[in-house]
Structure formats: structure tokens, C-alpha cells
Design a protein around this motif. Structure first.
Motif, mmCIF file in Angstrom:
data_model
loop_
_atom_site.group_PDB
_atom_site.id
_atom_site.type_symbol
_atom_site.label_atom_id
_atom_site.label_comp_id
_atom_site.label_asym_id
_atom_site.label_seq_id
_atom_site.Cartn_x
_atom_site.Cartn_y
_atom_site.Cartn_z
ATOM 1 N N UNK A 47 0.828 -1.206 0.000
ATOM 2 C CA UNK A 47 0.000 0.000 0.000
ATOM 3 C C UNK A 47 0.862 1.255 0.000
ATOM 4 N N UNK A 48 1.919 1.272 0.813
ATOM 5 C CA UNK A 48 2.830 2.420 0.820
ATOM 6 C C UNK A 48 3.500 2.589 -0.542
ATOM 7 N N UNK A 49 3.818 1.468 -1.194
ATOM 8 C CA UNK A 49 4.398 1.533 -2.534
ATOM 9 C C UNK A 49 3.444 2.163 -3.532
ATOM 10 N N UNK A 50 2.164 1.815 -3.434
ATOM 11 C CA UNK A 50 1.159 2.414 -4.325
ATOM 12 C C UNK A 50 1.064 3.919 -4.075
ATOM 13 N N UNK A 51 1.073 4.324 -2.785
ATOM 14 C CA UNK A 51 1.029 5.758 -2.468
ATOM 15 C C UNK A 51 2.250 6.478 -3.041
ATOM 16 N N UNK A 52 3.407 5.847 -2.936
ATOM 17 C CA UNK A 52 4.632 6.460 -3.459
ATOM 18 C C UNK A 52 4.560 6.630 -4.970
ATOM 19 N N UNK A 53 4.074 5.604 -5.657
ATOM 20 C CA UNK A 53 3.928 5.680 -7.117
ATOM 21 C C UNK A 53 2.961 6.788 -7.505
ATOM 22 N N UNK A 54 1.846 6.878 -6.783
ATOM 23 C CA UNK A 54 0.869 7.936 -7.097
ATOM 24 C C UNK A 54 1.463 9.316 -6.845
ATOM 25 N N UNK A 55 2.240 9.444 -5.774
ATOM 26 C CA UNK A 55 2.875 10.722 -5.462
ATOM 27 C C UNK A 55 3.849 11.127 -6.570
ATOM 28 N N UNK A 56 4.544 10.126 -7.149
ATOM 29 C CA UNK A 56 5.529 10.428 -8.188
ATOM 30 C C UNK A 56 4.892 10.663 -9.551
ATOM 31 N N UNK A 57 3.861 9.883 -9.890
ATOM 32 C CA UNK A 57 3.321 9.895 -11.253
ATOM 33 C C UNK A 57 1.931 10.517 -11.349
ATOM 34 N N UNK A 58 1.332 10.817 -10.185
ATOM 35 C CA UNK A 58 -0.024 11.369 -10.161
ATOM 36 C C UNK A 58 -1.017 10.453 -10.880
ATOM 37 N N UNK A 59 -0.756 9.163 -10.816
ATOM 38 C CA UNK A 59 -1.632 8.184 -11.463
ATOM 39 C C UNK A 59 -1.326 6.799 -10.896
ATOM 40 N N UNK A 60 -2.324 5.930 -10.952
ATOM 41 C CA UNK A 60 -2.106 4.528 -10.597
ATOM 42 C C UNK A 60 -2.384 3.617 -11.785
ATOM 43 N N UNK A 61 -2.701 4.198 -12.931
ATOM 44 C CA UNK A 61 -2.950 3.408 -14.132
ATOM 45 C C UNK A 61 -1.624 2.951 -14.731
ATOM 46 N N UNK A 62 -1.524 1.671 -15.027
ATOM 47 C CA UNK A 62 -0.246 1.089 -15.419
ATOM 48 C C UNK A 62 0.321 1.725 -16.681
ATOM 49 N N UNK A 63 -0.499 1.921 -17.701
ATOM 50 C CA UNK A 63 0.013 2.481 -18.957
ATOM 51 C C UNK A 63 0.577 3.881 -18.752
ATOM 52 N N UNK A 64 -0.111 4.697 -17.965
ATOM 53 C CA UNK A 64 0.358 6.057 -17.717
ATOM 54 C C UNK A 64 1.667 6.040 -16.925
ATOM 55 N N UNK A 65 1.764 5.155 -15.964
ATOM 56 C CA UNK A 65 2.992 5.045 -15.163
ATOM 57 C C UNK A 65 4.156 4.599 -16.034
ATOM 58 N N UNK A 66 3.943 3.532 -16.823
ATOM 59 C CA UNK A 66 5.031 2.976 -17.635
ATOM 60 C C UNK A 66 5.527 3.986 -18.673
ATOM 61 N N UNK A 67 4.599 4.774 -19.212
ATOM 62 C CA UNK A 67 4.995 5.781 -20.203
ATOM 63 C C UNK A 67 5.866 6.863 -19.578
ATOM 64 N N UNK A 68 5.563 7.210 -18.327
ATOM 65 C CA UNK A 68 6.268 8.326 -17.680
ATOM 66 C C UNK A 68 7.539 7.902 -16.958
ATOM 67 N N UNK A 69 7.800 6.616 -16.817
ATOM 68 C CA UNK A 69 8.957 6.150 -16.039
ATOM 69 C C UNK A 69 10.282 6.732 -16.528
ATOM 70 N N UNK A 70 10.604 6.695 -17.821
ATOM 71 C CA UNK A 70 11.910 7.233 -18.244
ATOM 72 C C UNK A 70 12.131 8.681 -17.833
ATOM 73 N N UNK A 71 11.058 9.476 -17.816
ATOM 74 C CA UNK A 71 11.188 10.884 -17.438
ATOM 75 C C UNK A 71 11.358 11.055 -15.931
ATOM 76 N N UNK A 72 10.955 10.075 -15.172
ATOM 77 C CA UNK A 72 11.049 10.145 -13.709
ATOM 78 C C UNK A 72 12.200 9.296 -13.175
ATOM 79 N N UNK A 73 13.029 8.771 -14.048
ATOM 80 C CA UNK A 73 14.040 7.784 -13.661
ATOM 81 C C UNK A 73 15.014 8.302 -12.611
#
Length: 652
Positions: free
Chosen positions: A189-215
Motif C-alpha cells: 500500500x505504501x508503494x502504491x502511495x509512493x507511485x501515485x505521489x511520483x506519477x499522479x496516477x495509478x494506471x499502469x500504462x500512464x505510469x510505464x509511459x512516464x517512467x523514463x522521465x522520472x528515472x
């Protein structure tokens, strides 16, 4: 078809659950009829779901037709928009086949194994509900939906492990599994919160697309700055450790054997415990950008593989040996993911699902034949009495030991070759731990075979007199699973980890160009490729020496290494350590909060104190009501004197 395949188990669970509520009273004919209807509904639903999963696999994985089925909008709150959707790509299609096929075989097997249980509809409903939540997990299109399936699987496992709730040991095991998994789930659950804080989304496609920019982004944790993706991945991996029983959060797994044997097969073979491996593979676009997280996954996986293998060598309960074997094999899957060979980890997940379910259900067939006896020290010499079970246990054990041409040979070897091919310290550690674990795996697998089926019988004569082969309804699922244990490795090798792998997996798994462990595995030297097979054969040979030709030696060895044996036999004292560090302090704090905080302070000054004061005053006032006239006159005169005195003082 995708929606039907996913929701059929839920519909079957609801129908069987309704039957469970009406399955009361002393009408035996009605009870038998409801039992049969519940079995037909749940087994039929799972068999249909398995057939649909095979069709989906052909269309999605082999045909390259990945798709997402939108069901409805689920959560809309500010920037958080979550739809309920079924994401089906190659990774999901593989998991759907494994989950539905194994679960369908477990359902059919349960018809025979649970035939004398008084709560058949409830059991079948729990099995189907478990399968539905697992399908929800693997088809999740976002992290919150995945967490829903994740928690649903945890709930269902609690219900199944504690199915025989009249047994205190079953209740304790169910609670232990639930609590230990909550520890891991808190990290998830904390991991999900961290991902949302970083990417402002929990949808997998949106997260995966933005990963290189947040690396290279950092986040603040406890006042310090840390690599954001590393923090997120480590927290998510804590969730995977709990669900997949990795070192440290593994203690619930062997105790889960308190549930019926079909439950053990369903939880420990292809479903619940593999959820963590699936999650890491699904989130490969996140893990690929964190070398620290990948190293942690590799070290934990390698350590778990050898740790659990050592314990399995000393256990005498046939189901516990296989349970620790599952824990060890999950370690292989994780360190495969840790060296970026995700496809090899999923390949082993698939083959392991077949041969481990075969071993668990085979053990159930042995237990059924031995009048519910599970201690291997009270077995032996029964191979001619249950020849089909004996032959099928051989198939499962050969696959587990990684002997050619069985499925485990292909999947376990490619993992070890990939660990070697990583050419890193952590990869080298995992490789050698995996080699040693492979030796121990072959040894304890044949220890089970020899102690259970060979030699002189050590069973009670009354038990031995009733040993019999299981009915066909239990043997047919074993034969289906044995086919998977025989052929799944050979059939799937090229598509999963061979030259066709890139085309097969498509965008379902991401591996950066800098991580070439799987490619290097195909160019490993001769000794790396055949060392696992060699140590497997050596392990089998050692088991024959110790348990067939020189059966007195094991006792002599134990006497020579008694402290080490005791340490390993007691599971490295993890349970005792946790009891000392967490359970007893928690009980101490809780007891003091109850007795001192709640009882003495809150209740003492609160309701209990007020009631005690009121009662005391009432008793004192009651004493004034003596019934004597002169007492009342005296009181009246005293009151008059007090009033006059007050009047004079105030008036003055």
C-alpha cells in the motif's frame, strides 16, 4: 469472452455459497443433492473458465492481440481517475491459463477428497471465490485494482486455511497467514502511495509511459532524499515478499498446511504464492530503472531458495516438505526477476504450477490412502498398493528435481544460466545458492519418495489394512497435471525464453538494453548448463544411499551434527525469534494497556469510578434512613441550627 472467463468463478462461488446457507438440517438426501449441485456448478464454471483462458491465450499471446476491456468507471476524485478494466496481454494470458487450469483440476479433485466433509458447498464456494480474486489480480489495469485482487486473495486464503474452524491449529494458522500477509500488504500500500505521489496516477500504462522521465527523481523520506523509484520498488517488493513467502515473511506458509490438501495445492502451486512474482514482472518498467531494488530482489530470492531447501530436508510431514519446496522454488523465480530475466521467472512459475500442484494433490492421495496420516515416519512400503499415485509422484518429483526431459529441467536451468549470465556479484550469489538448492531439492524430493513408498512399512497395521488407490475423480486431475509437468517445459521454452521470446512477450515485460542476463544465458559454457542436472542426479543418488541402501546412516549423521540439525529442523528459529521480538512484547503491552490503562485508569476514573462513588454515597445516605423518630428529630434540629447559623453569619 475475457469478462466471462474472469467472472464465471465469482458466479459459481455465489451460487455455491447460497447452497451452503440452505445446506442445514438432518435431511441427508437434500444435503447430498446440494453437495452435488455445488460441485457441478463450481467445477463446471472453472472448467469453462479454463477453456476460455486457453482460447484467450491463443488469441492474445500467440496471436499478438493484446487488449483491455473497460467495464466501468470506479473512482473519480480530483486527479485520481480509476476505471475497472481487464488488461490482457501475454503475461496475463499465461497467468490466466495457469490459474484456471490448476484451479479447475483442484476443484475436480476436491469432489473425491472432500466427499465426506459436512460442508462441501462452503468449501467449493471458497475455492471459486479464491480463483476469482486471483483472476482479478492478474487482469488488473491499475495498482488499486491489483490491490483489490491482492487483498481478496488474502481473505480467501484465510477462509480456506481455517476451513476446519473447529481445529484450534487451523484457526491459529489462518490468523497467522492473515497477519503476516498484512505486514507485506502494508508495504504494498505504501508503494502504491509512493507511485501515485511520483506519477499522479495509478494506471499502469500512464505510469510505464512516464517512467523514463522520472528515472532520476528523488523523494523525501524521513528527512532524507532518496531515489524515488528505488523507494517505490522496495516498498512494492515488501508486498511481494509477504504474499510469496520470501525470507523474513515466510513463516505463514508451512502453517497453512492445516487447511485441506486441495487448499495447499491451490495456494502453494500456481495461485496465491506466485502473485508476488507476477507483480514484480508486471512492474518490470519500474524495477528496471532501480539497480538497488533489483539487487535486493536477487539477494532475497537466492537466500530464500537455499534457506527453505535446508529446512525441507529435515521435515517429516509430507505436506510441509512440499510447502518448503514451494518457498524455495519461489526464491528461484524472484532471483530470475532480480537479474532482469523476468520471462524465465514466469516460465518457471508456469511449469512449477503444474508439477507442484501434482505433488500436493499426489500427497493428498497418499494421505487419503493412509487414513489421514501425514507423517512420513509412519509410512513406507505402499508403492504396490497405490501404483498410479506412486508413478505420478515420480513425475512430479523428477520435474521438481530438474531432470531432463521434465518441465523443471527447462525452466530451472534457464534461471540459473541467467543468474550466471548477469555477471554481477548478486547474480553470482544467486547462481551458487541456486545450485546448492538444486542439489538439496533433488535430495529431499527422493527422501519423500523413498520414505513414503519404499522399504518396510512403518504404518499401523489397521491403517495398512485400509490402504487403497484414490478414486478416478482424484486421479484424472493428477494425470492432467502430470502432462503439464512432462511437456510444458519443452513446449514453452522457445516462446518464453528462446528466440521467439521478444515477439511472444511484446510490451508485457520491459528489459533495458543494459540488462542482458537472459541473452548471455544462451551462450553459457557447458559446465553452467549441465551443472544443475549433475547436482540433481547427485542429490537423488545421495537419497538412495541414505534411505535405501544404508538406512542407519541418517541417524548417525544427525547425532554428529545435532546442534545444526536442531537449528534447521526448528526452521532456523524464525518463529521463536518473532515470538520473542514481536508477539510477547505486543501481548505485554496489550495486557498492561488493558489492565492498567483501560481497567485501572479509564474505567477506574470513568464509568466504574463514577458508579462506585455513586454507590458509596447511596449507601451512606441509606444509613440515615434508620426508621427511628428521634433520629429524624435530631437531624431536623441540626438542620435548623445550621440554617440559623448561616442566616446570622450572612446577615451580619
Amino acid at each position: 469472452m475475457i469478462t466471462t472467463a474472469v467472472f464465471l468463478p465469482l458466479i459459481a462461488a455465489i451460487i455455491a455459497g447460497a447452497m451452503a446457507f440452505t445446506n442445514t438440517g438432518d435431511d441427508k438426501a437434500k444435503k447430498a443433492r446440494l453437495d452435488m449441485m455445488a460441485q457441478y456448478v463450481t467445477c463446471g464454471g472453472l472448467l469453462l473458465s479454463a477453456i476460455f483462458a486457453i482460447v484467450i491465450f491463443k488469441d492474445v499471446a500467440l496471436g499478438g492481440n493484446a487488449q483491455t476491456v473497460q467495464l466501468f468507471s470506479w473512482i473519480e476524485s480530483g486527479s485520481l481517475n480509476i476505471s475497472w478494466a481487464l488488461r490482457v496481454d501475454s503475461l496475463t494470458a499465461v497467468m490466466m491459463i495457469v490459474v484456471t487450469v490448476v484451479s479447475a483440476m483442484v476443484h475436480v479433485y476436491s469432489i473425491g477428497y472432500m466427499s465426506h466433509d459436512p460442508d462441501v458447498p462452503r468449501f467449493m464456494a471458497y475455492l471459486s471465490l479464491f480463483t476469482f480474486f486471483m483472476l482479478m489480480l492478474v487482469t488488473a489495469d491499475n495498482l488499486v485494482q491489483m490491490f483489490f485482487g491482492w487483498e481478496g486473495v488474502g481473505l480467501s486464503s484465510y477462509l480456506l486455511i481455517g476451513f476446519w474452524y473447529n481445529k484450534p491449529s487451523a484457526n491459529a494458522a489462518a490468523i497467522k497467514a492473515f497477519v503476516v500477509n498484512r505486514v507485506g500488504d502494508f508495504g504494498f500500500a505504501l508503494g502504491i502511495f509512493t507511485v501515485f505521489m511520483m506519477f499522479d496516477s495509478v494506471n499502469l500504462d500512464e505510469i510505464f509511459t512516464a517512467v523514463p522521465m522520472k528515472a532520476n527523481d528523488t523523494i523525501s523520506v524521513f528527512g532524507g532524499q532518496f531515489h524515488g523509484l528505488t523507494v517505490a520498488c522496495l516498498l512494492l517488493f515488501v508486498g511481494a515478499m509477504g504474499k510469496s513467502a520470501q525470507l523474513g515473511l515466510h513463516t505463514w506458509l508451512p502453517d497453512a498446511m492445516e487447511g485441506p490438501t486441495p487448499v495447499s495445492a491451490l495456494i502453494h502451486a500456481a495461485t496465491m504464492v506466485t502473485a508476488g512474482v507476477f507483480m514484480v514482472a508486471r512492474l518490470s518498467p519500474l524495477f528496471e530503472y532501480s539497480e538497488v531494488a533489483l539487487s535486493v530482489v536477487t539477494i532475497v530470492g537466492g537466500s530464500t531458495a537455499i534457506f527453505a531447501a535446508t529446512i525441507a530436508c529435515t521435515q517429516t510431514d509430507i505436506k510441509r516438505v512440499i510447502a518448503y519446496s514451494t518457498c524455495s522454488q519461489l526464491g528461484y523465480m524472484f532471483f530470475a526477476c532480480g537479474v532482469s530475466a523476468y520471462s524465465a521467472g514466469i516460465f518457471h512459475l508456469m511449469t512449477h504450477g503444474f508439477f507442484k500442484a501434482l505433488l500436493f494433490l499426489g500427497a493428498g492421495s497418499v494421505i487419503h490412502a493412509m487414513s489421514d496420516e501425514q507423517d512420513m515416519r509412519k509410512m513406507g512400503g505402499i508403492r504396490k498398493m497405490i501404483p498410479v499415485t506412486y508413478a505420478l509422484m515420480w513425475v512430479g518429483s523428477l520435474a521438481l528435481a530438474g531432470i531432463w526431459p521434465f518441465a523443471g529441467f527447462y525452466s530451472k536451468d534457464i534461471i540459473l544460466e541467467a543468474a550466471w549470465g548477469a555477471h554481477t556479484l548478486t547474480g553470482g550469489y544467486a547462481f551458487w545458492m541456486g545450485i546448492l538448492a538444486a542439489f538439496l531439492t533433488a535430495f529431499y524430493s527422493w527422501r519423500v519418495i523413498l520414505m513414503t513408498f519404499h522399504g518396510e512399512s512403518r504404518a499401523d497395521e489397521r491403517v495398512l489394512a485400509h490402504v487403497h488407490e484414490s478414486p478416478k475423480v482424484m486421479l484424472v486431475p493428477l494425470i492432467v497435471l502430470a502432462a503439464g509437468a512432462l511437456f510444458a517445459g519443452y513446449i514453452g521454452y522457445e516462446s518464453f525464453v528462446g528466440q521467439k521470446g521478444v515477439e511472444f512477450w511484446g510490451s508485457a515485460i520491459l528489459v533495458l538494453d543494459s540488462h542482458q542476463a537472459l541473452e548471455a544465458a544462451h551462450h553459457a559454457p557447458f559446465w553452467v548448463k549441465y551443472l544443475p542436472l549433475g547436482v540433481g542426479v547427485a542429490g537423488i543418488g545421495l537419497a538412495y544411499v541414505l534411505y535405501m541402501w544404508k538406512p542407519a546412516i541418517p541417524a548417525l549423521i544427525v547425532d554428529q551434527i545435532r546442534p545444526l540439525y536442531t537449528f534447521v529442523h526448528n526452521k532456523w528459529y524464525f518463529d521463536e525469534a518473532y515470538d520473542f521480538l514481536f508477539v510477547k512484547p505486543a501481548f505485554y503491552i496489550g495486557r498492561n494497556l488493558w489492565k492498567t490503562g483501560d481497567g485501572a485508569l479509564i474505567d477506574g476514573l470513568g464509568p466504574d469510578g463514577l458508579s462506585a462513588v455513586t454507590l458509596n454515597l447511596a449507601k451512606r445516605v441509606a444509613r440515615l434512613q434508620s426508621g427511628y423518630l428521634y433520629h429524624y428529630v435530631f437531624a431536623m434540629l441540626g438542620g435548623i441550627i445550621v440554617l440559623i447559623t448561616m442566616y446570622m453569619l450572612l446577615g451580619g
